[in-house]
Design an enzyme around this catalytic site. Structure first.
Site, mmCIF file in Angstrom:
data_model
loop_
_atom_site.group_PDB
_atom_site.id
_atom_site.type_symbol
_atom_site.label_atom_id
_atom_site.label_comp_id
_atom_site.label_asym_id
_atom_site.label_seq_id
_atom_site.Cartn_x
_atom_site.Cartn_y
_atom_site.Cartn_z
ATOM 1 N N CYS A 86 0.816 -1.218 0.000
ATOM 2 C CA CYS A 86 0.000 0.000 0.000
ATOM 3 C C CYS A 86 0.847 1.264 0.000
ATOM 4 C CB CYS A 86 -0.939 -0.003 1.203
ATOM 5 S SG CYS A 86 -2.070 -1.411 1.203
ATOM 6 N N HIS A 334 -9.152 3.700 -1.651
ATOM 7 C CA HIS A 334 -7.816 3.141 -1.454
ATOM 8 C C HIS A 334 -7.453 2.143 -2.552
ATOM 9 C CE1 HIS A 334 -4.253 1.647 0.336
ATOM 10 N NE2 HIS A 334 -4.759 0.716 1.102
#
Lengths: 389, 389
Positions: A86, A334
């Site tokens: 991420c 996200h």
């Protein structure tokens, strides 16, 4: 080291786009960032391309950037494909900053793109398995539509709540604030406001986390065009300075926190301290991050937690230190590899004074924290970037 | 820009090691490179980790370096995971060179590691599918144990043979030379000499390529410790200078050749021309590369081909311009993500005069060419590095 500028930014809408490919999303971000910077494709010396999940979602590995960008006219220069789960997007951004600072390049494109959603949700969730040590993958419990990361965040939430005297309603208040900010962000995945009761009543993902406290699965791309002072002469930009961008890996242990370690280095390089920060985009893959990360960033006193910022309204728009004015991962969305670049997009937009109804008034210095992966007892990678007008 | 040194190198044996993990291989390379440089783990400021196939072979994506290196004591610094298909290793090396040159770091580890072999060979071969645009993946013809890349190299072979008047026996002679060199390389996957007849009689992989003309599936790791002059003070090294390391992406078209483009930039940055080169490690995923790449590197006259170097003995050990003294990808082996770093290991070993029976006498300047992936009508990524004693 030379001065580094964020000369252009672009962010596609974030959401679930089953009719759009990774390439479609990357192309939109490239067109947007060139337009924003007033630059032509041939201005670019070097490209850092971030993606986390394409290998597991579509089988595209190894040359993701070349494939995604092949119709943009950008090929032929240096393309480096980077991963850090991420934190992939911030890793690309940081390499770009380093290339400009060093004189290795005058104009660098940092771009993160992700097509994570999939008709078969199990494919999307399985991609998160690539972000942990395969030897530590827990056996699947057959639960549908959840990521193992939410179990990690749930444990973090329980610990932070006990330490800070926070309640489930506080976690819900983070989500409420996040949705309220995102309502003013045209690229956000969720633009509807929610109430504390609605957040608490949404499906439990991993106790105490409910669905609305967790970042969603989504697709999107974000790009930042970086330039030296000389590089700016190639374009017609409204630049923002990049004071520092620091990447640190985790150690597999809980302490020292890679967030704290990276933040200390980032403040030192930037020549500013936590007191100078006017707004923060932090990696709220789930709501408890706003309880724990502010202390690791030195934004509240040691031993203090984010709950004080939250309850006092300091972390809301109009408060002393707005957190995630974009809506953050919870509400803006996200799309893994895009997130780190997207945080920089928000910082630049705010520092330019162009954030409209979610503008942080008088913002001069802003910080982004992008975390990635999980190793043993902590994050596998953390990037901290500080920008200033 | 500051001077850059390759201070330490290490190469695990290459081969099929079903009892060794990616982590085992990476750990061996780390221990070896630290020992070779006379350095301790805490000397390292930053790490670039290259791997190409783990995502498709084991599901490990996104934080490959952190996972592979977690027991080495190296975590906590910056770790960047990079990919560029078969050029991943050189991409990591080049980023390390840039970090040292710029002053961003004083000691950098560039490491490539690959565990490509698999009990189910179809898994190993399927990994190559990640190195092309998924939209251009040819339908599987069900042929076992072959890579689509060998069809690309076969076409390259036919074209080069027609243009240069080369024969299948010439291609076989490349493999014979390669095996002869590898017989003197303790880390080579194949250390048995072969004859032209044996090469021609081995199984046809993709006409005119036979099995012994093609690089094998294999596992291994290679590492290079890079340092600035100041960084060298942290260790007890026998350093070699890095004059340049240039990465270029392909464009999807055959022309301009990214090999030629990258080579021209690498010569310019290094301040030396092709005439200065004493030995070359080039990316011979299959034998025809030794016919085509020398011209793209400017090592033979335009319009001339590698066949002249081959037939005259110039490209053999003892000749004017030895190609692939290590045995190259064909015989030393080609664990994808490790290959680029492994080429640098050979250059450093040769420039130090430590290559034993395969030593290129008086070698002072050496070049490595590492190519990766396929996009449309050409390589997706090419790195050229030039080192000197």
């Amino acid at each position: 080291m030379r001065e580094v500028f964020a000369a252009g930014v672009a962010n596609t809408p974030f959401g679930k786009f089953h009719d759009r490919t990774l390439r479609d999303l990357a192309e939109e971000a490239v067109a947007g960032v060139l337009a924003d910077a007033g630059a032509e494709p041939d201005a670019i010396d070097s490209i850092f391309f971030a993606n986390a999940a394409a290998g597991l979602v579509t089988g595209q590995e190894m040359i993701r950037g070349q494939v995604a960008l092949r119709r943009t006219g950008l090929l032929g220069t240096q393309i480096v494909n980077v991963e850090n789960a991420c934190a992939s997007g911030a890793t690309a951004f940081g390499l770009g900053v380093s290339a400009i600072a060093s004189g290795a390049a005058d104009v660098v494109l940092a771009i993160g793109a992700e097509r994570l959603s999939h008709e078969d949700k199990a494919v999307s969730f399985s991609a998160f398995g690539g972000a942990v040590d395969q030897e530590e993958l827990p056996p699947s419990d057959g639960a549908p539509q959840r990521s193992m990361f939410m179990d990690i965040y749930a444990r973090m939430a329980r610990e932070a709540m006990a330490r800070q005297g926070a309640t489930a309603a506080d976690l819900a208040a983070v989500a409420v604030k996040s949705h309220r900010n995102a309502a003013h962000n045209p690229v956000a995945q969720f633009r509807d406001e929610v109430t504390v009761d609605e957040v608490l009543a949404s499906r439990t993902v991993s106790d105490p986390l409910t669905l609305l406290m967790c970042s969603p699965i989504g697709d999107g791309a974000a790009a930042v065009l970086l330039a030296s002072a000389r590089g700016l002469e190639r374009m017609d930009a409204d630049p923002v300075r990049v004071l520092s961008s620091v990447l640190r890996s985790g150690t597999g242990r809980a302490e020292p926190s890679p967030i704290a370690t990276a933040a200390q280095a980032a403040y030192r390089e930037a020549g500013v301290g936590p007191d100078a920060i006017d707004l923060v985009e932090l990696h709220d893959a789930a709501a408890p991050a706003e309880l724990t990360v502010p202390e690791e960033l030195g934004l509240v006193e040691a031993g203090g937690g984010g709950v004080g910022l939250l309850r006092s309204g300091a972390s809301s728009l109009g408060g002393r230190l707005p957190l995630n004015p974009s809506g953050g991962l919870i509400s803006k969305g996200h799309p893994i590899g895009a997130t780190g670049c997207s945080q920089i997009v928000e910082l630049v937009t705010q520092l330019r004074g162009g954030a409209g109804a979610r503008q942080v008034e008088g913002a001069r210095v802003a910080l982004a924290e992008n975390g990635g992966g999980w190793l043993g007892a902590g994050l596998a990678a953390v990037s901290i970037s500080i920008l200033a007008r």
